[in-house]
Write a protein that holds these residues in place. Structure first.
Motif, PDB file in Angstrom:
ATOM      1  N   THR A   1       0.473  -0.878  12.236  1.00  0.00           N
ATOM      2  CA  THR A   1       0.624   0.035  10.617  1.00  0.00           C
ATOM      3  C   THR A   1       1.167  -0.303   9.260  1.00  0.00           C
ATOM      4  OG1 THR A   1       2.811   0.612  11.168  1.00  0.00           O
ATOM      5  CG2 THR A   1       1.913   1.485  12.527  1.00  0.00           C
ATOM      6  N   SER A   2       1.476  -1.435   8.764  1.00  0.00           N
ATOM      7  CA  SER A   2       1.618  -1.766   7.472  1.00  0.00           C
ATOM      8  C   SER A   2       0.697  -3.184   7.745  1.00  0.00           C
ATOM      9  CB  SER A   2       2.648  -1.855   7.458  1.00  0.00           C
ATOM     10  OG  SER A   2       3.351  -3.248   8.534  1.00  0.00           O
ATOM     11  N   TRP A   3       0.404  -3.192   5.974  1.00  0.00           N
ATOM     12  CA  TRP A   3       0.138  -4.633   5.999  1.00  0.00           C
ATOM     13  C   TRP A   3       1.428  -6.296   6.426  1.00  0.00           C
ATOM     14  CZ3 TRP A   3      -4.812  -5.943   5.579  1.00  0.00           C
ATOM     15  CH2 TRP A   3      -5.530  -5.002   4.684  1.00  0.00           C
ATOM     16  N   GLU A   4       1.752  -5.795   6.309  1.00  0.00           N
ATOM     17  CA  GLU A   4       2.916  -6.884   6.383  1.00  0.00           C
ATOM     18  C   GLU A   4       3.340  -7.381   7.824  1.00  0.00           C
ATOM     19  OE1 GLU A   4       8.268  -7.590   6.139  1.00  0.00           O
ATOM     20  OE2 GLU A   4       7.175  -5.623   6.659  1.00  0.00           O
ATOM     21  N   GLN A   5       2.666  -6.543   9.012  1.00  0.00           N
ATOM     22  CA  GLN A   5       2.378  -7.037  10.725  1.00  0.00           C
ATOM     23  C   GLN A   5       1.339  -7.694  10.682  1.00  0.00           C
ATOM     24  OE1 GLN A   5       2.546  -2.416  11.426  1.00  0.00           O
ATOM     25  NE2 GLN A   5       4.433  -3.095  12.916  1.00  0.00           N
TER      26      GLN A   5
ATOM     27  N   ALA B   1      -3.794  -0.789  -4.013  1.00  0.00           N
ATOM     28  CA  ALA B   1      -3.518   0.435  -3.644  1.00  0.00           C
ATOM     29  C   ALA B   1      -2.053   0.481  -2.708  1.00  0.00           C
ATOM     30  CB  ALA B   1      -4.481   1.280  -2.975  1.00  0.00           C
ATOM     31  N   ALA B   2      -1.866   0.014  -1.353  1.00  0.00           N
ATOM     32  CA  ALA B   2      -1.144  -0.231  -0.523  1.00  0.00           C
ATOM     33  C   ALA B   2       0.255  -0.224  -1.245  1.00  0.00           C
ATOM     34  CB  ALA B   2      -1.092  -0.255   1.446  1.00  0.00           C
ATOM     35  N   LEU B   3      -0.139  -1.004  -1.835  1.00  0.00           N
ATOM     36  CA  LEU B   3       0.757  -2.299  -2.262  1.00  0.00           C
ATOM     37  C   LEU B   3       1.925  -1.113  -3.356  1.00  0.00           C
ATOM     38  CD1 LEU B   3      -0.401  -5.509  -2.512  1.00  0.00           C
ATOM     39  CD2 LEU B   3       1.178  -4.699  -1.090  1.00  0.00           C
ATOM     40  N   GLY B   4       0.796  -0.086  -4.153  1.00  0.00           N
ATOM     41  CA  GLY B   4       1.772   0.451  -5.197  1.00  0.00           C
ATOM     42  C   GLY B   4       0.588   0.550  -6.660  1.00  0.00           C
ATOM     43  N   PHE B   5      -0.409   0.225  -6.465  1.00  0.00           N
ATOM     44  CA  PHE B   5      -1.435  -0.052  -7.671  1.00  0.00           C
ATOM     45  C   PHE B   5      -1.415   1.037  -7.638  1.00  0.00           C
ATOM     46  CE2 PHE B   5      -4.694  -0.784  -9.807  1.00  0.00           C
ATOM     47  CZ  PHE B   5      -3.772  -1.192 -11.693  1.00  0.00           C
ATOM     48  N   ASP B   6      -1.602   2.116  -9.101  1.00  0.00           N
ATOM     49  CA  ASP B   6      -2.284   2.995  -9.439  1.00  0.00           C
ATOM     50  C   ASP B   6      -3.381   3.347  -9.797  1.00  0.00           C
ATOM     51  OD1 ASP B   6      -3.574   6.153  -9.430  1.00  0.00           O
ATOM     52  OD2 ASP B   6      -0.861   6.375 -10.259  1.00  0.00           O
ATOM     53  N   ALA B   7      -4.533   2.875  -9.793  1.00  0.00           N
ATOM     54  CA  ALA B   7      -5.646   2.260 -10.166  1.00  0.00           C
ATOM     55  C   ALA B   7      -6.486   4.030 -10.678  1.00  0.00           C
ATOM     56  CB  ALA B   7      -6.662   2.278  -9.278  1.00  0.00           C
ATOM     57  N   GLN B   8      -6.265   4.697 -11.194  1.00  0.00           N
ATOM     58  CA  GLN B   8      -6.391   5.830 -11.949  1.00  0.00           C
ATOM     59  C   GLN B   8      -6.714   6.234 -12.903  1.00  0.00           C
ATOM     60  OE1 GLN B   8      -8.843   7.882  -9.305  1.00  0.00           O
ATOM     61  NE2 GLN B   8      -8.346   6.060  -7.999  1.00  0.00           N
ATOM     62  N   PRO B   9      -5.588   6.197 -13.444  1.00  0.00           N
ATOM     63  CA  PRO B   9      -5.073   6.422 -15.293  1.00  0.00           C
ATOM     64  C   PRO B   9      -6.105   5.311 -16.139  1.00  0.00           C
ATOM     65  CG  PRO B   9      -3.011   6.096 -14.699  1.00  0.00           C
ATOM     66  CD  PRO B   9      -4.116   5.880 -13.146  1.00  0.00           C
ATOM     67  N   LEU B  10      -7.122   5.806 -17.200  1.00  0.00           N
ATOM     68  CA  LEU B  10      -7.905   4.888 -17.821  1.00  0.00           C
ATOM     69  C   LEU B  10      -7.014   3.308 -17.759  1.00  0.00           C
ATOM     70  CD1 LEU B  10      -9.193   7.283 -20.251  1.00  0.00           C
ATOM     71  CD2 LEU B  10     -10.127   6.170 -18.769  1.00  0.00           C
ATOM     72  N   ARG B  11      -7.849   2.181 -18.173  1.00  0.00           N
ATOM     73  CA  ARG B  11      -7.156   1.147 -17.611  1.00  0.00           C
ATOM     74  C   ARG B  11      -7.936   0.046 -18.998  1.00  0.00           C
ATOM     75  NH1 ARG B  11      -8.437   1.691 -12.730  1.00  0.00           N
ATOM     76  NH2 ARG B  11     -10.151   0.225 -11.736  1.00  0.00           N
ATOM     77  N   GLU B  12      -7.718  -0.609 -19.633  1.00  0.00           N
ATOM     78  CA  GLU B  12      -7.777  -1.817 -20.032  1.00  0.00           C
ATOM     79  C   GLU B  12      -8.215  -3.029 -18.895  1.00  0.00           C
ATOM     80  OE1 GLU B  12      -8.735  -2.020 -23.370  1.00  0.00           O
ATOM     81  OE2 GLU B  12      -7.935  -0.188 -23.330  1.00  0.00           O
ATOM     82  N   GLY B  13      -7.732  -3.573 -18.348  1.00  0.00           N
ATOM     83  CA  GLY B  13      -7.884  -4.456 -17.104  1.00  0.00           C
ATOM     84  C   GLY B  13      -8.074  -3.552 -15.521  1.00  0.00           C
ATOM     85  N   PHE B  14      -8.890  -4.516 -14.907  1.00  0.00           N
ATOM     86  CA  PHE B  14      -8.931  -3.556 -13.272  1.00  0.00           C
ATOM     87  C   PHE B  14      -7.871  -3.944 -12.682  1.00  0.00           C
ATOM     88  CE2 PHE B  14     -10.656  -5.551  -8.941  1.00  0.00           C
ATOM     89  CZ  PHE B  14     -11.041  -4.082  -9.084  1.00  0.00           C
TER      90      PHE B  14
ATOM     91  N   PRO C   1      -3.758   0.055   7.078  1.00  0.00           N
ATOM     92  CA  PRO C   1      -2.358  -0.426   6.855  1.00  0.00           C
ATOM     93  C   PRO C   1      -1.501   0.715   5.933  1.00  0.00           C
ATOM     94  CG  PRO C   1      -3.464  -1.878   7.266  1.00  0.00           C
ATOM     95  CD  PRO C   1      -5.325  -0.693   7.346  1.00  0.00           C
ATOM     96  N   SER C   2      -0.722   0.715   5.374  1.00  0.00           N
ATOM     97  CA  SER C   2       0.234   1.103   4.092  1.00  0.00           C
ATOM     98  C   SER C   2       1.003  -0.023   3.767  1.00  0.00           C
ATOM     99  CB  SER C   2       1.406   1.854   4.943  1.00  0.00           C
ATOM    100  OG  SER C   2       2.106   1.358   5.693  1.00  0.00           O
ATOM    101  N   GLY C   3       2.181   0.397   2.858  1.00  0.00           N
ATOM    102  CA  GLY C   3       2.442  -1.055   1.692  1.00  0.00           C
ATOM    103  C   GLY C   3       3.867  -0.794   1.972  1.00  0.00           C
ATOM    104  N   PRO C   4       4.919  -1.507   1.240  1.00  0.00           N
ATOM    105  CA  PRO C   4       6.468  -1.528   1.789  1.00  0.00           C
ATOM    106  C   PRO C   4       6.961  -0.028   1.498  1.00  0.00           C
ATOM    107  CG  PRO C   4       5.444  -2.319  -0.161  1.00  0.00           C
ATOM    108  CD  PRO C   4       4.180  -2.478   0.178  1.00  0.00           C
TER     109      PRO C   4
ATOM    110  N   GLY D   1       5.394   2.973   2.252  1.00  0.00           N
ATOM    111  CA  GLY D   1       4.716   3.921   3.263  1.00  0.00           C
ATOM    112  C   GLY D   1       2.720   4.416   2.872  1.00  0.00           C
ATOM    113  N   ARG D   2       2.466   4.228   1.759  1.00  0.00           N
ATOM    114  CA  ARG D   2       1.805   4.145   0.732  1.00  0.00           C
ATOM    115  C   ARG D   2       0.084   3.598   1.406  1.00  0.00           C
ATOM    116  NH1 ARG D   2       0.038   3.966  -5.213  1.00  0.00           N
ATOM    117  NH2 ARG D   2      -2.287   4.811  -5.117  1.00  0.00           N
ATOM    118  N   ILE D   3      -0.537   3.941   2.325  1.00  0.00           N
ATOM    119  CA  ILE D   3      -1.829   3.991   2.421  1.00  0.00           C
ATOM    120  C   ILE D   3      -2.687   3.268   1.396  1.00  0.00           C
ATOM    121  CG2 ILE D   3      -3.636   4.339   4.264  1.00  0.00           C
ATOM    122  CD1 ILE D   3      -1.956   6.689   5.514  1.00  0.00           C
ATOM    123  N   GLY D   4      -3.652   2.554   1.806  1.00  0.00           N
ATOM    124  CA  GLY D   4      -4.409   2.426   0.298  1.00  0.00           C
ATOM    125  C   GLY D   4      -5.767   1.934   1.200  1.00  0.00           C
ATOM    126  N   SER D   5      -7.049   3.266   0.408  1.00  0.00           N
ATOM    127  CA  SER D   5      -7.963   2.346   0.644  1.00  0.00           C
ATOM    128  C   SER D   5      -8.811   3.281  -0.208  1.00  0.00           C
ATOM    129  CB  SER D   5      -8.312   3.594   2.622  1.00  0.00           C
ATOM    130  OG  SER D   5      -9.252   4.107   2.973  1.00  0.00           O
TER     131      SER D   5
END
Length: 378
Positions: A136-140, A168-181, A246-249, A251-255
């Motif tokens: 259920t998680s990337w750790e596994q 995304a599963a690790l917690g990065f929020d890609a939605q706001p406007l940003r300078e880098g990737f 899989p989820s991150g630490p 519990g967030r699902i990244g997809s």
């Protein structure tokens, strides 16, 4: 003697992708359409990335596309905004009915540019009976890869899409406007996870798109498990099982969202009959009945939770709905497809060659800067 064509009935040409999920329901629906004729041509799945959207819109009235093309479409002014075709009340109704961010994915520069007929995202897939305990998680995952054939999907654009999903599963929020990737700390951790999973199973499937991998899995070959692969309901009754990514630490699902929408090109001569046909495709009864009944993967939440639909499809929809609801979007700016293609090629090569994280992540950021116009939406 052949009867002359009825010139009072408008005729349309559409383009979709060459898979039962992308073609069968549309073709069958076109055969029963009233007040128009509609023929659907097909191109390969990779055709989404290989042809400029403006070129396709020059040739077709209706184009099935995925959301990374919307910035390019806006820049080339080749699609008709949905807001000029349908009333706000109708759009609001679809907004409430459609699962996850599928409709939002086609909203760019203040308007919608397609309506999602098909909803999909990266989920976990495994061969029935091949894995004792489903992770259920990337750790596994690294430990599981020591006893099972665990494969990352790296072909085509999928290396960079998997990278984004893990971030995304690790917690990065890609939605706001940003300078880098991507934030570098998240990027390093995601790269380390992908490196740990680039073993024999990943290398064997490195040039296989999701359909090819799922074909292999359904035949009893291929990997035992893919932690991230775009879900195809067509395989859920053919020896492949699906579940949440899989989820991150925390519990967030990244997809990263997939799926396709139907766009109307500028060349199209719009008639009430055409709009009624699109409305019919976007109705609850069709999404819950006709589309899943003809190999399709509907966009309406009501279909994803429908017990009859799930019983007929190995519980595919209910088992992966949480991932779809939490999915995030790919870059959609003009130049996003070029970035996606180049960045995925670079990342795939780096993983297969065992290269270090820092120069790889530096190169991905340079590609993003090169292909992302300053100040543009992501």
């Amino acid at each position: 003697m052949t009867a002359p064509a009825d010139l009072t009935v408008p005729g349309y040409r559409g383009l979709t992708w060459d898979h039962p999920r992308g073609y069968n329901a549309l073709a069958r629906a076109a055969g029963g359409a009233t007040g128009l004729t509609l023929e659907w041509d097909r191109h390969p799945l990779e055709g989404f990335e290989s042809h400029p959207i403006a070129e396709l819109c020059d040739r077709y009235d209706l184009v099935v596309l995925d959301h990374p093309h919307v910035g390019e479409a806006v820049a080339s002014n080749c699609l008709v905004p949905v807001e000029t075709l349908f009333a706000e009340g109708e759009i609001a109704g679809w907004r409430d009915a459609i699962a996850g961010p599928s409709l939002a994915s086609y909203h760019y520069a203040g308007q919608h540019w397609a309506l999602p007929l098909d909803a999909a995202t990266q989920v976990m897939a495994w061969r029935s009976g091949s894995v004792d305990t489903i992770p259920t998680s990337w750790e596994q995952l690294p430990d599981l890869a020591e006893t099972c054939k665990v494969a990352l999907n790296l072909a085509g654009p999928h290396a960079i899409l998997s990278f984004q999903s893990i971030c995304a599963a690790l917690g990065f929020d890609a939605q706001p406007l940003r300078e880098g990737f991507v934030d570098r700390a998240f990027g390093r951790e995601a790269f380390a996870i992908m490196t740990a999973l680039t073993g024999d199973a990943t290398r064997t499937t490195a040039d296989m798109n999701p359909i090819a991998i799922l074909d292999a899995m359904s035949s009893g070959d291929g990997p035992d498990l893919c932690p991230l692969i775009y879900g195809y309901v067509n395989y859920a009754t053919r020896g492949v099982e699906f579940g949440d990514a899989p989820s991150g630490p925390d519990g967030r699902i990244g997809s990263i969202l997939g799926g396709t929408g139907i766009g109307v090109s500028r060349r199209c001569k719009i008639t009430p009959a055409l709009l009624d046909h699109i409305r019919w495709l976007m109705s609850d009864r069709v999404q819950r009945g006709f589309i899943p009944g003809h190999d399709g993967q509907p966009a309406f939440r009501s279909a994803w939770i429908d017990p009859v639909v799930n019983q007929a499809t190995g519980n595919f929809f209910a088992a992966t709905l949480q991932t779809l609801e939490q999915a995030t979007l790919r870059p959609r700016h003009d130049g996003a497809i070029a970035f996606q293609t180049s960045a995925s090629t670079l990342l795939r090569s780096a993983l297969l060659a065992g290269e270090r994280a820092e120069p790889t992540l530096d190169a991905i950021e340079r590609l993003y800067e090169l292909n992302h116009p300053a100040g543009a939406e992501t």
